[in-house]
Design a protein around this motif. Structure first.
Motif, PDB file in Angstrom:
ATOM      1  N   LEU A  78       3.471  72.473 -40.758  1.00 63.15           N
ATOM      2  CA  LEU A  78       4.162  72.059 -39.394  1.00 63.15           C
ATOM      3  C   LEU A  78       4.593  70.799 -38.873  1.00 63.15           C
ATOM      4  O   LEU A  78       4.921  69.724 -39.564  1.00 63.15           O
ATOM      5  N   VAL A  80       7.569  69.784 -35.317  1.00 62.21           N
ATOM      6  CA  VAL A  80       7.733  69.929 -34.308  1.00 62.21           C
ATOM      7  C   VAL A  80       9.508  69.064 -34.392  1.00 62.21           C
ATOM      8  O   VAL A  80       9.358  67.776 -34.846  1.00 62.21           O
ATOM      9  N   GLY A  86       4.821  64.927 -28.754  1.00 56.68           N
ATOM     10  CA  GLY A  86       4.003  63.745 -28.152  1.00 56.68           C
ATOM     11  C   GLY A  86       3.045  64.701 -26.948  1.00 56.68           C
ATOM     12  O   GLY A  86       3.093  64.383 -26.404  1.00 56.68           O
ATOM     13  N   SER A  87       3.830  65.621 -26.504  1.00 56.42           N
ATOM     14  CA  SER A  87       4.117  66.532 -25.196  1.00 56.42           C
ATOM     15  C   SER A  87       3.070  67.468 -25.523  1.00 56.42           C
ATOM     16  O   SER A  87       3.101  68.170 -24.917  1.00 56.42           O
ATOM     17  N   GLY A  88       2.644  67.215 -26.749  1.00 56.07           N
ATOM     18  CA  GLY A  88       1.350  68.521 -27.107  1.00 56.07           C
ATOM     19  C   GLY A  88       1.756  70.193 -27.821  1.00 56.07           C
ATOM     20  O   GLY A  88       1.060  70.876 -27.422  1.00 56.07           O
ATOM     21  N   GLY A  90       2.458  70.656 -31.327  1.00 56.10           N
ATOM     22  CA  GLY A  90       1.585  69.963 -32.168  1.00 56.10           C
ATOM     23  C   GLY A  90       0.180  70.808 -31.790  1.00 56.10           C
ATOM     24  O   GLY A  90      -0.222  71.642 -32.287  1.00 56.10           O
ATOM     25  N   LYS A  91      -0.423  70.512 -30.843  1.00 56.50           N
ATOM     26  CA  LYS A  91      -1.833  70.642 -31.071  1.00 56.50           C
ATOM     27  C   LYS A  91      -1.246  72.251 -30.415  1.00 56.50           C
ATOM     28  O   LYS A  91      -2.958  73.346 -30.504  1.00 56.50           O
ATOM     29  N   ILE A 113       2.918  60.307 -42.210  1.00 58.04           N
ATOM     30  CA  ILE A 113       2.864  59.852 -40.726  1.00 58.04           C
ATOM     31  C   ILE A 113       1.806  60.944 -40.236  1.00 58.04           C
ATOM     32  O   ILE A 113       1.389  61.068 -39.156  1.00 58.04           O
ATOM     33  N   TYR A 117      -3.236  61.406 -37.456  1.00 62.98           N
ATOM     34  CA  TYR A 117      -3.016  62.744 -36.558  1.00 62.98           C
ATOM     35  C   TYR A 117      -4.328  64.398 -36.394  1.00 62.98           C
ATOM     36  O   TYR A 117      -4.840  64.713 -35.863  1.00 62.98           O
ATOM     37  N   LYS A 120      -7.884  62.635 -35.454  1.00 58.40           N
ATOM     38  CA  LYS A 120      -7.670  62.972 -34.131  1.00 58.40           C
ATOM     39  C   LYS A 120      -7.705  63.915 -33.782  1.00 58.40           C
ATOM     40  O   LYS A 120      -8.573  64.574 -32.774  1.00 58.40           O
TER      41      LYS A 120
END
Ligand SMILES: CC(C)(COP(=O)(O)OP(=O)(O)OC[C@H]1O[C@@H](n2cnc3c(N)ncnc32)[C@H](O)[C@@H]1OP(=O)(O)O)[C@@H](O)C(=O)NCCC(=O)NCCS
Length: 135
Positions: A78, A80, A86-88, A90-91, A113, A117, A120
């Motif tokens: 994965l 990005v 951090g703007s969604g 990846g989700k 790193i 994540y 979460k």
């Protein structure tokens, strides 16, 4: 401005090229050796699930998975774009992977790193996984 609203999520290989993927992997960065463009492309072609995120013509992120569609899936590499992390995105990519692999157990290898994540996002660390690198 890039917002999650103007990100387009695509299923499959449309728009992807070996060069775009390798550039993204280097920039993200993936904390492992990035294969040559030819080897990266072969991995994408062999994956059961390929998801990409786009802002216009720009590749913003990719996720891919191997799945048997019944019980087991494996999430691979994965990544990005750093400018939009951090703007969604990846989700969003993972939500699509979850949809494509639903009903299965999804395994992955994390980098240092990214371990927090996955915690979460609800992943649980297991102690019964084994690995063997084949020649
Ligand atoms: C890890 C990565 C894929 C996350 O994608 P992203 O688009 O930046 O993450 P999202 O915006 O979807 O984040 C979703 C949530 O997780 C959090 N989050 C993002 N990266 C995190 C990290 N490394 N550790 C802990 N939490 C993290 C976000 O703050 C966000 O929280 P919120 O919902 O409370 O706002 C991306 O940062 C990346 O490409 N990193 C470099 C490559 C990498 O490590 N890939 C994974 C290899 S296994």
């Amino acid at each position: 401005m890039t917002t999650i609203q103007n990100i387009e999520i695509k299923l499959g290989m449309e728009g992807l090229t070996p060069g775009k993927i390798v550039t993204l992997y280097r920039r993200a960065p993936l904390l492992r050796a990035v294969d040559t463009p030819e080897r990266v492309w072969k991995k994408f072609e062999a994956s059961s699930v390929v998801i990409s995120a786009w802002y216009g013509e720009q590749l913003a992120g990719v996720a891919r998975a191997l799945t048997d569609g019944v019980s087991e899936s494996y999430l691979c590499e994965l990544a990005v774009e750093p400018d939009v992390q951090g703007s969604g995105i990846g989700k969003r990519l993972l939500d699509e992977v979850f949809e494509q692999c639903r009903g299965t157990e999804l395994l992955l290898r994390h980098s240092n790193i990214s371990s927090r994540y996955y915690v979460k996002l609800g992943f649980r660390q297991v102690d019964n996984a084994w690995t063997l690198k084949l020649k």
